[in-house]
Design a protein around this motif. Structure first.
Motif, PDB file in Angstrom:
ATOM      1  N   LEU A 266      22.366  33.113 -19.022  1.00  0.00           N
ATOM      2  CA  LEU A 266      22.255  31.929 -19.879  1.00  0.00           C
ATOM      3  C   LEU A 266      23.350  31.901 -20.943  1.00  0.00           C
ATOM      4  O   LEU A 266      23.909  30.843 -21.244  1.00  0.00           O
ATOM      5  CB  LEU A 266      20.874  31.879 -20.533  1.00  0.00           C
ATOM      6  CG  LEU A 266      19.787  31.204 -19.705  1.00  0.00           C
ATOM      7  CD1 LEU A 266      18.407  31.474 -20.292  1.00  0.00           C
ATOM      8  CD2 LEU A 266      20.033  29.698 -19.627  1.00  0.00           C
ATOM      9  N   PHE A 286      19.251  31.671 -12.311  1.00  0.00           N
ATOM     10  CA  PHE A 286      18.210  32.032 -13.275  1.00  0.00           C
ATOM     11  C   PHE A 286      16.901  32.399 -12.586  1.00  0.00           C
ATOM     12  O   PHE A 286      16.552  31.861 -11.530  1.00  0.00           O
ATOM     13  CB  PHE A 286      17.954  30.864 -14.233  1.00  0.00           C
ATOM     14  CG  PHE A 286      19.200  30.340 -14.897  1.00  0.00           C
ATOM     15  CD1 PHE A 286      20.194  31.195 -15.329  1.00  0.00           C
ATOM     16  CD2 PHE A 286      19.382  28.973 -15.090  1.00  0.00           C
ATOM     17  CE1 PHE A 286      21.338  30.725 -15.941  1.00  0.00           C
ATOM     18  CE2 PHE A 286      20.525  28.490 -15.703  1.00  0.00           C
ATOM     19  CZ  PHE A 286      21.503  29.367 -16.117  1.00  0.00           C
ATOM     20  N   GLN A 295      14.691  29.707 -23.833  1.00  0.00           N
ATOM     21  CA  GLN A 295      15.500  29.650 -22.619  1.00  0.00           C
ATOM     22  C   GLN A 295      15.316  28.319 -21.894  1.00  0.00           C
ATOM     23  O   GLN A 295      16.274  27.782 -21.329  1.00  0.00           O
ATOM     24  CB  GLN A 295      15.152  30.836 -21.718  1.00  0.00           C
ATOM     25  CG  GLN A 295      15.593  32.166 -22.331  1.00  0.00           C
ATOM     26  CD  GLN A 295      15.014  33.369 -21.630  1.00  0.00           C
ATOM     27  OE1 GLN A 295      13.835  33.386 -21.277  1.00  0.00           O
ATOM     28  NE2 GLN A 295      15.829  34.395 -21.439  1.00  0.00           N
ATOM     29  N   THR A 299      18.160  25.444 -21.025  1.00  0.00           N
ATOM     30  CA  THR A 299      18.266  24.801 -19.720  1.00  0.00           C
ATOM     31  C   THR A 299      18.392  23.287 -19.878  1.00  0.00           C
ATOM     32  O   THR A 299      19.175  22.632 -19.172  1.00  0.00           O
ATOM     33  CB  THR A 299      17.047  25.140 -18.853  1.00  0.00           C
ATOM     34  OG1 THR A 299      16.927  26.558 -18.739  1.00  0.00           O
ATOM     35  CG2 THR A 299      17.173  24.538 -17.466  1.00  0.00           C
TER      36      THR A 299
END
Length: 319
Positions: A266, A286, A295, A299
């Motif tokens: 990430l 991922f 997280q 995204t």
């Protein structure tokens, strides 16, 4: 100076490429170590400045200099040449623009003496930042609750959340470096050291992690570490994790591996997005079962059109 017939306890490897301004400082920091039984292997790639002349000016029996015919990204090939030629069982690394504190090798030798089953040591480090008015030191961010010997699973749990390895602070048994294939020369331009240390973790039972600062990392205005153009579509750690998971039976280990991969992937993807390089195919990198709220928020940012990201960058520049 140790006797000539005494095998070095440590082999120290410094790769050099266009570091004329800094390499003298790095070499002096090694030669000034309180623990003196070491060899210093300096591997010079063909520089466009006077780096080699700076290296050649040093006269010490512990120094061995090797020259390569062409430069390689990340200094990986240069470090590998140093590893292959190392005479010691223990190998440490120092970047040519950084320095060790005088206690670095002594602290390492003490750890090895007290923990004979250890094959991997990681010391803390300090960053040195320059501004127009001052220079200042900042302790590394991977602070842990205490220094000591950690089992592999405990280290993976830490790596799922933060860094505890840095090239200048790591010392490894030569056998481990050879077992994991050394630095990934020709495979990646960036993060190869992170992946190497990760593979080393998976090849040892214990890792000694010390919160005591024994080296200094000098932050420069630019360099490969900050350049998103050196990133590929998949972080090297993710590549390694994807090869390990099918054969891993422990659920806890699988969880930590996926969390570690997510953290690295990430961070890499965000850099690529800010440079307009991110591709939607990278969402396959991922492990969503281990995502947290922050997280998922990242995204969403990765899904935004590049035009919107451009506006965001302009707003950041005005703050």
């Amino acid at each position: 100076m140790p006797p000539e017939n005494l095998e070095p306890f440590f082999s120290v490897v410094i790769p050099v490429y266009n570091k004329e301004k800094f390499v003298g400082r790095a070499i002096r920091s090694v030669l000034s170590q309180e623990f003196t039984n070491f060899e210093l292997i300096i591997v010079c790639d063909p520089s466009t400045d006077d780096s080699y002349a700076k290296v050649a000016a040093f006269n010490d029996d512990r120094i061995r200099v090797f020259q390569r015919e062409k430069p390689g990204p990340g200094g990986y090939a240069a470090r590998n040449l140093g590893i292959k030629n190392a005479r010691s069982e223990w190998i440490g690394f120092l970047d040519a623009d950084d320095e060790w504190l005088p206690t670095h090798l002594m602290a390492s030798q003490n750890i090895i003496t007290e923990n004979p089953d250890i094959k991997f040591i990681s010391h803390n480090y300090a960053t040195v930042c320059y501004s127009k008015s001052q220079k200042y030191f900042e302790k590394a961010k991977f602070n842990i609750s205490e220094s000591g010997k950690f089992q592999r699973e405990d280290v993976l749990k830490i790596l799922a959340k933060k860094e505890i390895f840095y090239t200048n602070g790591v010392l490894l048994k030569k056998e481990i470096l050879l077992n994991v294939g050394m630095f990934p020369d020709g495979k990646t331009k960036r993060a190869g050291d992170t992946d190497l240390f990760f593979k080393a973790v998976m090849n040892v039972e214990y890792i000694y992690v010390s919160d005591i600062v024994t080296s200094r990392y000098y932050i420069e205005a630019s360099g490969v570490v900050k350049d998103a153009r050196t990133t590929g579509s998949m972080h090297p750690v993710t590549v390694t994790v994807k090869t390990l998971l099918p054969n891993e039976r422990e659920k806890t280990t699988k969880k930590h591996l996926m969390m570690f991969s997510n953290r690295k992937a990430l961070g890499w993807a965000m850099q690529r997005k800010m440079k307009g390089m991110f591709e939607y195919a990278e969402f396959r990198n991922f492990f969503y079962s281990q995502f947290g709220l922050s997280q998922w928020a990242r995204t969403i940012f990765l899904l935004m059109p590049d035009g919107v990201v451009g506006v965001y960058k302009k707003l950041l520049g005005r703050v």
